[in-house]
Design a protein around this motif. Structure first.
Motif, PDB file in Angstrom:
ATOM      1  N   ARG A   1      16.069   0.794 -16.770  1.00  0.00           N
ATOM      2  CA  ARG A   1      15.585   0.639 -18.137  1.00  0.00           C
ATOM      3  C   ARG A   1      14.923  -0.731 -18.234  1.00  0.00           C
ATOM      4  O   ARG A   1      15.226  -1.637 -17.460  1.00  0.00           O
ATOM      5  CB  ARG A   1      16.718   0.789 -19.151  1.00  0.00           C
ATOM      6  CG  ARG A   1      17.864  -0.141 -18.938  1.00  0.00           C
ATOM      7  CD  ARG A   1      19.001   0.113 -19.930  1.00  0.00           C
ATOM      8  NE  ARG A   1      20.211  -0.543 -19.508  1.00  0.00           N
ATOM      9  CZ  ARG A   1      20.443  -1.849 -19.594  1.00  0.00           C
ATOM     10  NH1 ARG A   1      19.535  -2.640 -20.105  1.00  0.00           N
ATOM     11  NH2 ARG A   1      21.576  -2.368 -19.174  1.00  0.00           N
ATOM     12  N   SER A   2      14.019  -0.857 -19.180  1.00  0.00           N
ATOM     13  CA  SER A   2      13.330  -2.131 -19.352  1.00  0.00           C
ATOM     14  C   SER A   2      13.478  -2.599 -20.791  1.00  0.00           C
ATOM     15  O   SER A   2      13.582  -1.788 -21.716  1.00  0.00           O
ATOM     16  CB  SER A   2      11.848  -1.998 -18.990  1.00  0.00           C
ATOM     17  OG  SER A   2      11.206  -1.100 -19.870  1.00  0.00           O
ATOM     18  N   THR A   3      13.502  -3.913 -20.945  1.00  0.00           N
ATOM     19  CA  THR A   3      13.506  -4.527 -22.262  1.00  0.00           C
ATOM     20  C   THR A   3      12.490  -5.655 -22.242  1.00  0.00           C
ATOM     21  O   THR A   3      12.205  -6.225 -21.188  1.00  0.00           O
ATOM     22  CB  THR A   3      14.901  -5.083 -22.633  1.00  0.00           C
ATOM     23  OG1 THR A   3      15.324  -5.995 -21.613  1.00  0.00           O
ATOM     24  CG2 THR A   3      15.922  -3.982 -22.780  1.00  0.00           C
TER      25      THR A   3
ATOM     26  N   VAL B   1       9.130  -8.931 -19.321  1.00  0.00           N
ATOM     27  CA  VAL B   1       9.780  -7.620 -19.224  1.00  0.00           C
ATOM     28  C   VAL B   1      10.909  -7.748 -18.208  1.00  0.00           C
ATOM     29  O   VAL B   1      10.710  -8.246 -17.096  1.00  0.00           O
ATOM     30  CB  VAL B   1       8.788  -6.513 -18.802  1.00  0.00           C
ATOM     31  CG1 VAL B   1       9.510  -5.181 -18.665  1.00  0.00           C
ATOM     32  CG2 VAL B   1       7.656  -6.418 -19.803  1.00  0.00           C
ATOM     33  N   VAL B   2      12.093  -7.315 -18.622  1.00  0.00           N
ATOM     34  CA  VAL B   2      13.285  -7.410 -17.789  1.00  0.00           C
ATOM     35  C   VAL B   2      13.761  -5.997 -17.471  1.00  0.00           C
ATOM     36  O   VAL B   2      13.849  -5.150 -18.362  1.00  0.00           O
ATOM     37  CB  VAL B   2      14.393  -8.207 -18.521  1.00  0.00           C
ATOM     38  CG1 VAL B   2      15.665  -8.242 -17.692  1.00  0.00           C
ATOM     39  CG2 VAL B   2      13.913  -9.614 -18.840  1.00  0.00           C
ATOM     40  N   TYR B   3      14.064  -5.757 -16.196  1.00  0.00           N
ATOM     41  CA  TYR B   3      14.545  -4.449 -15.752  1.00  0.00           C
ATOM     42  C   TYR B   3      16.024  -4.535 -15.396  1.00  0.00           C
ATOM     43  O   TYR B   3      16.513  -5.566 -14.939  1.00  0.00           O
ATOM     44  CB  TYR B   3      13.750  -3.957 -14.541  1.00  0.00           C
ATOM     45  CG  TYR B   3      12.437  -3.363 -14.941  1.00  0.00           C
ATOM     46  CD1 TYR B   3      12.317  -1.996 -15.172  1.00  0.00           C
ATOM     47  CD2 TYR B   3      11.319  -4.161 -15.136  1.00  0.00           C
ATOM     48  CE1 TYR B   3      11.120  -1.446 -15.578  1.00  0.00           C
ATOM     49  CE2 TYR B   3      10.118  -3.616 -15.546  1.00  0.00           C
ATOM     50  CZ  TYR B   3      10.024  -2.257 -15.758  1.00  0.00           C
ATOM     51  OH  TYR B   3       8.843  -1.708 -16.169  1.00  0.00           O
ATOM     52  N   ALA B   4      16.714  -3.413 -15.592  1.00  0.00           N
ATOM     53  CA  ALA B   4      18.131  -3.309 -15.246  1.00  0.00           C
ATOM     54  C   ALA B   4      18.414  -1.884 -14.801  1.00  0.00           C
ATOM     55  O   ALA B   4      17.690  -0.952 -15.164  1.00  0.00           O
ATOM     56  CB  ALA B   4      18.993  -3.666 -16.455  1.00  0.00           C
ATOM     57  N   LEU B   5      19.470  -1.726 -14.008  1.00  0.00           N
ATOM     58  CA  LEU B   5      19.919  -0.386 -13.646  1.00  0.00           C
ATOM     59  C   LEU B   5      20.404   0.316 -14.902  1.00  0.00           C
ATOM     60  O   LEU B   5      21.021  -0.298 -15.769  1.00  0.00           O
ATOM     61  CB  LEU B   5      21.062  -0.453 -12.629  1.00  0.00           C
ATOM     62  CG  LEU B   5      20.726  -0.995 -11.248  1.00  0.00           C
ATOM     63  CD1 LEU B   5      21.982  -1.044 -10.390  1.00  0.00           C
ATOM     64  CD2 LEU B   5      19.643  -0.164 -10.576  1.00  0.00           C
ATOM     65  N   ALA B   6      20.126   1.601 -14.987  1.00  0.00           N
ATOM     66  CA  ALA B   6      20.537   2.366 -16.163  1.00  0.00           C
ATOM     67  C   ALA B   6      22.021   2.702 -16.122  1.00  0.00           C
ATOM     68  O   ALA B   6      22.608   2.994 -17.148  1.00  0.00           O
ATOM     69  CB  ALA B   6      19.699   3.639 -16.282  1.00  0.00           C
TER      70      ALA B   6
ATOM     71  N   LEU C   1      18.299  -5.074  -8.456  1.00  0.00           N
ATOM     72  CA  LEU C   1      18.854  -4.913  -9.795  1.00  0.00           C
ATOM     73  C   LEU C   1      20.373  -4.765  -9.796  1.00  0.00           C
ATOM     74  O   LEU C   1      21.004  -4.851 -10.845  1.00  0.00           O
ATOM     75  CB  LEU C   1      18.198  -3.731 -10.514  1.00  0.00           C
ATOM     76  CG  LEU C   1      16.711  -3.897 -10.823  1.00  0.00           C
ATOM     77  CD1 LEU C   1      16.176  -2.659 -11.527  1.00  0.00           C
ATOM     78  CD2 LEU C   1      16.437  -5.158 -11.631  1.00  0.00           C
ATOM     79  N   GLN C   2      20.968  -4.578  -8.623  1.00  0.00           N
ATOM     80  CA  GLN C   2      22.430  -4.525  -8.548  1.00  0.00           C
ATOM     81  C   GLN C   2      23.054  -5.849  -8.980  1.00  0.00           C
ATOM     82  O   GLN C   2      24.197  -5.887  -9.423  1.00  0.00           O
ATOM     83  CB  GLN C   2      22.893  -4.190  -7.127  1.00  0.00           C
ATOM     84  CG  GLN C   2      22.613  -2.759  -6.729  1.00  0.00           C
ATOM     85  CD  GLN C   2      23.104  -2.492  -5.329  1.00  0.00           C
ATOM     86  OE1 GLN C   2      24.268  -2.174  -5.142  1.00  0.00           O
ATOM     87  NE2 GLN C   2      22.233  -2.621  -4.360  1.00  0.00           N
ATOM     88  N   SER C   3      22.292  -6.928  -8.871  1.00  0.00           N
ATOM     89  CA  SER C   3      22.791  -8.253  -9.259  1.00  0.00           C
ATOM     90  C   SER C   3      22.716  -8.474 -10.756  1.00  0.00           C
ATOM     91  O   SER C   3      23.189  -9.492 -11.255  1.00  0.00           O
ATOM     92  CB  SER C   3      21.991  -9.347  -8.548  1.00  0.00           C
ATOM     93  OG  SER C   3      22.113  -9.206  -7.171  1.00  0.00           O
ATOM     94  N   GLY C   4      22.077  -7.557 -11.462  1.00  0.00           N
ATOM     95  CA  GLY C   4      21.954  -7.691 -12.911  1.00  0.00           C
ATOM     96  C   GLY C   4      20.510  -7.602 -13.355  1.00  0.00           C
ATOM     97  O   GLY C   4      19.598  -7.504 -12.526  1.00  0.00           O
ATOM     98  N   PRO C   5      20.281  -7.638 -14.671  1.00  0.00           N
ATOM     99  CA  PRO C   5      18.922  -7.556 -15.205  1.00  0.00           C
ATOM    100  C   PRO C   5      18.030  -8.637 -14.599  1.00  0.00           C
ATOM    101  O   PRO C   5      18.463  -9.778 -14.414  1.00  0.00           O
ATOM    102  CB  PRO C   5      19.122  -7.776 -16.712  1.00  0.00           C
ATOM    103  CG  PRO C   5      20.529  -7.329 -16.958  1.00  0.00           C
ATOM    104  CD  PRO C   5      21.293  -7.722 -15.726  1.00  0.00           C
ATOM    105  N   THR C   6      16.790  -8.244 -14.270  1.00  0.00           N
ATOM    106  CA  THR C   6      15.885  -9.134 -13.555  1.00  0.00           C
ATOM    107  C   THR C   6      14.482  -9.055 -14.146  1.00  0.00           C
ATOM    108  O   THR C   6      13.949  -7.953 -14.301  1.00  0.00           O
ATOM    109  CB  THR C   6      15.828  -8.746 -12.058  1.00  0.00           C
ATOM    110  OG1 THR C   6      17.171  -8.693 -11.548  1.00  0.00           O
ATOM    111  CG2 THR C   6      15.026  -9.724 -11.246  1.00  0.00           C
ATOM    112  N   PRO C   7      13.878 -10.219 -14.443  1.00  0.00           N
ATOM    113  CA  PRO C   7      12.493 -10.217 -14.931  1.00  0.00           C
ATOM    114  C   PRO C   7      11.533  -9.722 -13.849  1.00  0.00           C
ATOM    115  O   PRO C   7      11.769  -9.928 -12.650  1.00  0.00           O
ATOM    116  CB  PRO C   7      12.212 -11.692 -15.247  1.00  0.00           C
ATOM    117  CG  PRO C   7      13.551 -12.346 -15.331  1.00  0.00           C
ATOM    118  CD  PRO C   7      14.459 -11.551 -14.431  1.00  0.00           C
ATOM    119  N   VAL C   8      10.441  -9.119 -14.281  1.00  0.00           N
ATOM    120  CA  VAL C   8       9.442  -8.604 -13.339  1.00  0.00           C
ATOM    121  C   VAL C   8       8.948  -9.712 -12.411  1.00  0.00           C
ATOM    122  O   VAL C   8       8.771  -9.486 -11.218  1.00  0.00           O
ATOM    123  CB  VAL C   8       8.261  -7.943 -14.096  1.00  0.00           C
ATOM    124  CG1 VAL C   8       7.129  -7.610 -13.141  1.00  0.00           C
ATOM    125  CG2 VAL C   8       8.727  -6.693 -14.806  1.00  0.00           C
TER     126      VAL C   8
END
Length: 113
Positions: free
Chosen positions: A63-65, A71-76, A28-35
């Motif tokens: 966090r997820s959106t 569903v995409v996850y990203a570092l908070a 996730l350091q590279s940015g938001p990532t889909p599951v």
């Protein structure tokens, strides 16, 4: 009664103490990532990944959106990435005599921002 800071820190590090959770945070350091991309990169069962993502979400580190059915996850926050970089630096120093692991750490550093 509030828990002592050292105990809260210990619980935080215990929460980080799972290889799948660490790998998710690194990715996730590279940015938001889909599951689906996390699954492909980590190669674990979907239920295992889901369980570890839930731990990270409850902890507030990710966090997820939802984007449609994805569903995409990203570092908070950026502090998580800095913590992972600090851990990599510490491990590099500790493992200086163990060349195989050191090479793996350096390769990971090149791949991860």
């Amino acid at each position: 009664m509030a828990i002592p800071l050292y105990q809260a820190k210990a619980e935080f590090f215990r929460m980080l103490g799972h290889p799948v959770r660490i790998r998710v945070l690194e990715l996730l350091q590279s940015g938001p990532t889909p599951v689906r991309d996390l699954l492909r990169a980590i190669e674990v069962e979907p239920s295992a990944l889901s369980q570890q993502l839930a731990v990270l979400r409850r902890s507030g580190l990710v966090r997820s959106t939802r984007e449609g059915s994805t569903v995409v996850y990203a570092l908070a926050g950026g502090d998580v990435a800095e913590l992972l970089r600090a851990a990599r630096r510490i491990l590099t120093e500790l493992l200086a005599g163990r060349s195989e692991l050191l090479i793996e750490l350096r390769e990971a550093e090149v791949r991860t921002p």
